[in-house]
Design an enzyme around this catalytic site. Structure first.
Site, PDB file in Angstrom:
ATOM      1  N   ASP A 207       0.834  -1.195   0.000  1.00 11.90           N
ATOM      2  CA  ASP A 207       0.000   0.000   0.000  1.00 11.90           C
ATOM      3  C   ASP A 207       0.877   1.258   0.000  1.00 11.90           C
ATOM      4  O   ASP A 207       1.902   1.324   0.685  1.00 11.90           O
ATOM      5  CB  ASP A 207      -0.882  -0.017   1.253  1.00 11.90           C
ATOM      6  CG  ASP A 207      -1.902   1.094   1.278  1.00 11.90           C
ATOM      7  OD1 ASP A 207      -2.725   1.151   0.348  1.00 11.90           O
ATOM      8  OD2 ASP A 207      -1.878   1.893   2.231  1.00 11.90           O
ATOM      9  N   GLU A 270       1.487  -0.555  -5.042  1.00  9.08           N
ATOM     10  CA  GLU A 270       0.534   0.499  -5.375  1.00  9.08           C
ATOM     11  C   GLU A 270       1.343   1.793  -5.419  1.00  9.08           C
ATOM     12  O   GLU A 270       1.543   2.458  -4.405  1.00  9.08           O
ATOM     13  CB  GLU A 270      -0.571   0.598  -4.322  1.00  9.08           C
ATOM     14  CG  GLU A 270      -1.594   1.681  -4.657  1.00  9.08           C
ATOM     15  CD  GLU A 270      -2.344   2.210  -3.443  1.00  9.08           C
ATOM     16  OE1 GLU A 270      -3.501   2.644  -3.606  1.00  9.08           O
ATOM     17  OE2 GLU A 270      -1.775   2.216  -2.341  1.00  9.08           O
TER      18      GLU A 270
END
Length: 585
Positions: A207, A270
């Protein structure tokens, strides 16, 4: 196990199914999906034909941001199960031939994390505070934040604590940013990567992979006037927060950890960075892959998709790895709805999609039939490409966005904390629990907004009818619209023309014709007349598969060969608008 999953580099051309655990399947009737629910549906996932499952955060969390505020990185939220449940799920996945990927959230912790609680009790300048980004404030008494940066969720990116210091939070105030200049932070996350790898996890989704390294020197803290740092994607590495060159040293450390295992673990980042930098994260000396968000942001235009595909292929070539393709995830409105809206040419189409869906207080202009037709065409266009494809739970059912969830039932902080508060309902519309069985429709309707009532009681099979103690099951944590029954998995499973059947057949043919060829890079653009996206790939039996997507207004003449799969019936060698065909010759 698929033939692909017998290879150490399985991830280079895997089809990965993203699970948002709280909305996937609830087995204990509390209205929240759980780890045992994933185990229960393993046969469904195997039959779908995917290679791996990726679980969004299932860790202990106060749910300030859908689980991305992590209290303990090495445990399971007790509302979702136990570590023993996780081990049983991993064992079931591996028995079904599926790999397991888990989410790692390294940019920030929860403010309930033991480290942050210790920092609040410690003095300024202490080792406990050095794990986070604490700074003195400006003004005569430090009453002003260190600078004017704004949080992505709205408001100042700084929060003051009792002794007067401020801490940085680029997301919600419950998500304090870690200081990755601190060696303790490095060691903590390497321990976490080993913890899950030792439990059988095959890979990781990282993330905010572009946000870990920050340049917060004293001069910058005093003089910065940058507004919202989300606007700071840059080519030159000068942004203080995003996509800094120093971040890559962190991932080279992680690669050494991944390589301690046989086969080595992999990760996908990401990384919201300029396309020219994606390959740095995707290098096999770092994470291995990065998400290609250009594809997810494309409007329904041939030029947009051709550009997105080429950008992904270029990044893969530069990294020596493969690219990824994704149309939906837990952060953007579902593409079956986006494609049914006016196609406004913009990189921020998913934000405009939400604005259109909520236009005029719920007077929707979504063409759901058109969106479904285009979604069928889009999945064939995507699955024929080289690299990995990421499928978000429910897209195989053709689920549209649930755009009209009542305000008092929303959970996502973006609905209330951003400068779009009360104009944006945030990300909950793509996180509504899945409909598994049409027969288990809600018993009553409530929270009715114009023409779109929501149900209470039964939950289309998301939850059982009763809890273990015999009491009625709780309502799903987000309300399901009554029209969900038309998309239930059990109904679609028996319909050869359904979206679910199309996904299953497309994934079967992808494995048989393309993945089995073990060719992760070959790709040729095919020039056809019309507003089309057409390309060719070699097949495992020495032939050629040509994928043709018609994004224009009139029919397109298909090349010679056998049409092995089409998203819409093909008549006389003519592909109708908003359709894709796979031709083998």
């Amino acid at each position: 196990m698929t033939a692909n999953n017998r290879n150490d580099d399985w991830w280079k051309q895997a089809v990965v199914y993203q699970i948002y655990p709280r909305s996937f399947k609830d087995v204990n009737g509390d209205g929240l999906g759980d780890i045992a629910g994933v185990t229960e549906k393993m046969d469904y996932l195997k039959a779908l034909g995917v290679d791996a499952i990726w679980l969004s955060p299932f860790y202990p969390s106060a749910l300030a941001d859908g689980g991305y505020d992590v209290i303990d990185y090495r445990d399971v939220d007790p509302r979702l199960g136990t570590l023993a449940d996780f081990d049983a799920m991993t064992e079931a996945a591996h028995a079904a031939g599926l790999k397991v990927i888990v989410d790692i959230v390294p940019n920030h912790t929860s403010d309930g994390h033991a480290w942050f609680q210790a920092a609040l009790k410690a003095a300024p300048g202490s080792p406990e505070r050095a794990r986070y980004i604490f700074r003195d404030g400006r003004g005569e008494h430090g009453e002003l934040p260190p600078n004017d940066w704004q949080s992505i969720f709205g408001g100042p990116a700084w929060e003051r604590v009792a002794d007067g210091q401020w801490y940085l939070h680029m997301f919600a105030k419950e998500q304090p940013d870690l200081d990755w200049k601190n060696p303790e932070v490095h060691e903590e996350f390497k321990t976490t990567l080993r913890f899950w790898s030792d439990r059988g996890v095959d890979g990781f989704r990282i993330d905010v992979a572009h946000g870990l390294a920050k340049d917060l020197d004293d001069d910058l803290m005093v003089t910065a006037r940058r507004g919202n740092p989300l606007e700071g994607l840059c080519h030159d590495g000068t942004n203080p927060l995003w996509d800094r060159p120093e971040v890559h040293a962190i991932y080279r450390e992680w690669r050494a950890v991944f390589n301690e295992y046989d086969p080595p673990r992999f990760a996908v980042g990401e990384a919201w960075c300029v396309p020219e930098h994606q390959h740095l994260y995707a290098s096999e000396e770092e994470l291995g892959q990065v998400f290609n968000f250009e594809f997810a942001e494309a409007d329904w235009r041939a030029g947009d998709f051709r550009a997105a595909i080429q950008a992904g292929l270029n990044s893969a070539a530069a990294s020596g790895s493969t690219t990824t393709w994704v149309m939906s995830n837990h952060d953007v409105p579902r593409h079956a709805s986006r494609y049914g809206l006016p196609q406004v040419h913009t990189r921020l189409h998913h934000q405009l999609a939400e604005m259109w869906l909520l236009r005029d207080g719920g007077n929707f202009i979504e063409d759901r039939e058109l969106g479904a037709r285009r979604a069928r065409a889009a999945i064939l266009m995507e699955l024929g490409l080289p690299g990995s494809a990421y499928i978000y739970q429910g897209e195989e059912l053709g689920l549209p966005e649930v755009a009209d969830i009542p305000w008092d039932r929303l959970e996502d902080p973006t609905a209330f904390r951003t400068d779009r508060g009360r104009t944006s309902k945030g990300r909950d519309g793509c996180r509504v629990p899945l409909p598994w069985t049409a027969a288990d429709a809600p018993a009553t309707a409530a929270w009715s907004e114009p023409g779109h009532p929501f149900g209470t009681g039964a939950s289309f099979g998301f939850s059982p009818a009763t809890r273990p103690d015999g009491s009625p099951a709780a309502d799903p944590h987000l309300p399901q619209p009554l029209w969900y029954g038309r998309y239930a998995a059990d109904t679609q499973a028996g319909d050869p023309g359904s979206m679910l059947s199309l996904y299953r057949e497309a994934l079967r043919l992808r494995q048989e014709l393309l993945t089995a060829a073990r060719d992760t890079t070959s790709f040729t653009w095919v020039g056809l007349k019309g507003d089309v996206v057409a390309y060719a790939r070699p097949t495992a039996d020495g032939r050629r598969l040509t994928s043709v997507t018609n994004l224009g207004d009139g029919p397109v003449v298909l090349p010679d060969g056998e049409v092995v799969l089409a998203s819409h019936p093909v008549d006389g060698g003519l592909l109708p608008p908003d359709a894709t065909a796979w031709i083998v010759a």
